[in-house]
Write an enzyme that holds these catalytic residues in place. Sequence first.
Site, mmCIF file in Angstrom:
data_model
loop_
_atom_site.group_PDB
_atom_site.id
_atom_site.type_symbol
_atom_site.label_atom_id
_atom_site.label_comp_id
_atom_site.label_asym_id
_atom_site.label_seq_id
_atom_site.Cartn_x
_atom_site.Cartn_y
_atom_site.Cartn_z
ATOM 1 C CE LYS A 202 18.453 132.211 36.877
ATOM 2 N NZ LYS A 202 17.416 132.153 35.845
ATOM 3 C CE LYS A 255 21.240 134.824 35.285
ATOM 4 N NZ LYS A 255 19.913 134.469 34.914
HETATM 5 C C1 PBG Z 1 15.336 133.429 33.637
HETATM 6 C C2 PBG Z 1 16.513 134.310 33.546
HETATM 7 C C3 PBG Z 1 16.807 135.402 34.353
HETATM 8 C C4 PBG Z 1 18.006 135.930 33.882
HETATM 9 C C5 PBG Z 1 18.401 135.157 32.805
HETATM 10 N N1 PBG Z 1 17.473 134.144 32.629
HETATM 11 C C6 PBG Z 1 16.025 136.027 35.429
HETATM 12 C C7 PBG Z 1 15.777 135.376 36.705
HETATM 13 O O1 PBG Z 1 16.153 134.251 36.993
HETATM 14 O O2 PBG Z 1 15.089 136.054 37.478
HETATM 15 C C8 PBG Z 1 18.706 137.111 34.465
HETATM 16 C C9 PBG Z 1 19.722 137.731 33.607
HETATM 17 C C10 PBG Z 1 20.186 139.063 34.077
HETATM 18 O O3 PBG Z 1 19.912 139.499 35.199
HETATM 19 O O4 PBG Z 1 20.838 139.710 33.271
HETATM 20 N N2 PBG Z 1 14.607 133.387 32.480
#
Ligand code: PBG
Length: 333
Positions: A202, A255
């Site tokens: 991520k 991601k």
């Molecule tokens: C964290 C989480 C995020 C997203 C999914 N899980 C936000 C982040 O890390 O700031 C982002 C998903 C998206 O942008 O569609 N709980």
Amino acid sequence: MEILKAIESYPEIRLRRLRKRKEIRELVKETDLNVDDFILPIFVREGYNIVEEINSMPGIYRYSIDKMIKFIEKNLKLGIKSFILFGIPNYKDDLGSEAYSKEGIIAKAVKEIKKNFDNVIIATDVCLCEYTNHGHCGIIKNGVVDNDHTIELLSKAALVYAEAGADIVAPSAMMDGQVKAIRRVLDTNGYKDTIIMSYSAKYASSFYGPFREAAYSTPQFGDRKGYQMDYRNVREALREIQIDISEGADIVMVKPALSYLDVIRIAKDNFNIPLAAYNVSGEYSMVKAASLAGWINEKDVVLEILYSIKRAGADIIISYFAEKFAEWFKEKQ
Ligand code: PBG
């Protein structure tokens, strides 16, 4: 002589032979996309009878539990069976308590879904950022995220979701050891069959902007670079994935998706477990904005994007476009 020349230049290469007719193109296509490749994200909030459009994500809503049930029902009819839930609690505190309260929004939502539908697959995001008043993904100690305390709380949250009936828990906090901690807590409490889908690679991405508006989870100080990945790195993604697999992840994730198609491909080539890719909020909003302005054809662009994620190697696509895809897919049948 003439004949020899003709033979020399033979055969004439004509790739267009395979492109000329639609039926032939269908026959030789290398990538297929189906409704059951998708997981649809849902924002669920407290309250009753609420359907609230998210400003930065036209067409995407926050639902109260009763309305979420209707939304799921509609999607099941379209063929979408898998959903990932993001909770928006009524109150936030510095320990993110609502994330792991048995009366928290996610626990309640999962129970209600499982009461209503048999054949649905429910994943829950496991993170603290939507539940902390500072908006970070973990507990803050001396101004930084305390990894080990955070993974304890994440494990608690995962257990609460599993108890409520979640099929998949999806840790997204990017804390070291989170998968191992969650696996251990699930196993010792009789949830050996609960699947862990880890947000392994991520990246610290500005493409999450609209999501943070949707979930009111923008960090109140600093950023997430201290725990999410640097977008200049790819070998590190392999290491993240490898570690998560060794800690017990059943599904791993890259991601965001679009700026990271190379990461998806390399992950696919290096590991043999199911791979998910998250087509995140900013990727949704950019397409939506351009299509609302009349600058692009939404359907064509979305299909091109979704196919590219699949072609790069994703087995599972998490996308806010899943519902639209299902509608188009139905029309095509
Ligand atoms: C964290 C989480 C995020 C997203 C999914 N899980 C936000 C982040 O890390 O700031 C982002 C998903 C998206 O942008 O569609 N709980």
